[in-house]
Motif scaffolding. Sequence first.
Motif, PDB file in Angstrom:
ATOM      1  N   PRO A   1      34.095  31.305  34.988  1.00 59.30           N
ATOM      2  CA  PRO A   1      35.097  32.322  35.350  1.00 59.30           C
ATOM      3  C   PRO A   1      34.485  33.718  35.330  1.00 59.30           C
ATOM      4  O   PRO A   1      33.635  34.027  34.480  1.00 59.30           O
ATOM      5  N   GLY A   2      34.884  34.545  36.289  1.00 60.44           N
ATOM      6  CA  GLY A   2      34.270  35.858  36.434  1.00 60.44           C
ATOM      7  C   GLY A   2      34.369  36.705  35.178  1.00 60.44           C
ATOM      8  O   GLY A   2      33.388  37.322  34.746  1.00 60.44           O
TER       9      GLY A   2
ATOM     10  N   SER B   1      29.653  39.533  37.825  1.00 65.91           N
ATOM     11  CA  SER B   1      30.661  38.482  37.894  1.00 65.91           C
ATOM     12  C   SER B   1      31.216  38.295  39.303  1.00 65.91           C
ATOM     13  O   SER B   1      31.710  37.207  39.639  1.00 65.91           O
TER      14      SER B   1
ATOM     15  N   TRP C   1      39.476  44.255  36.333  1.00 69.29           N
ATOM     16  CA  TRP C   1      38.580  43.637  35.348  1.00 69.29           C
ATOM     17  C   TRP C   1      37.984  44.687  34.415  1.00 69.29           C
ATOM     18  O   TRP C   1      37.899  44.460  33.201  1.00 69.29           O
TER      19      TRP C   1
END
Length: 287
Positions: free
Chosen positions: A133-134, A159, A221
């Motif tokens: 997962p990023g 990512s 993010w």
Amino acid sequence: MTGALSTVTVRGNSRARPGARVTLGEALSGGILALLLVAAIAPQLLAPGDPLAVHPLESFRPPSWGHLFGTDESGRDIFTRVVHGARPSLLIGLAATAIGVGLALILGTLGALSNRVVDFATTRIVEVLFALPGLLLALVFIAIAGPGILTTTIAVGLSTAPGYARIIRGRILAVRESEYIDAAVVLGRSPWFITSRHIIPNALAPVFVLATLGVGQAIVWASSLSYLGLGAVPPAAEWGAMLSAGRTYMSVAWWMTVFPGLAIVATAAAATTLGRSIQARTRQGQK
């Protein structure tokens, strides 16, 4: 016969015009992003105050005409901090996207244009990174390199690189099979000329459109990592750090988290809307 053809052409053009009109969502998204650019370039035009100025007697003031977004525990104006927080948030999003696309360009180009051994190695690397997962990949990098704004930017860029790399590799392989590439080979063009003049530009066109969508994701993010204390830290005027600082006072000062959160959501939604619009218009232009 000529008149009929001209009539058909005019009708076809009239049908195509509505698709070129700017929708309400595009106009709103463009306005939001334009406002954010002004806030990032010249925040003093929108909020002339100091985002770090402390006024203890003004602490926990609710939203009012004097303080549009209220104040925090130290009396700092939330509106001023949100406006000044646009610059680091946008810079992190743009820089992380640039890092991701740049790294993906290297991996994707090496895989698609090199021999089978290099292609196999780069493809396996991308698949391993893509399997994670990023956000987890970003956390692993930060755990190794240490927290900070620069580390967060690089982590978010890393990512996002695997997804871009797969797209670039696939596009380059598809462009290599095009007829104009065969024509360039027949004309005796050098491999470097063909790659730099024909393959790379045509392969990267859709990637830059997808990168527009990636900017909003990168901002979310990066703000998430700052919220966890791994990016910018309080009292920095950065949206994720402001969310982290305000979570302690949610019951008494909801505005400390609501307005920075709305800024993150509005920025990500505006970037995503414009990115999807550009993508849709590009596909219509190719048909």
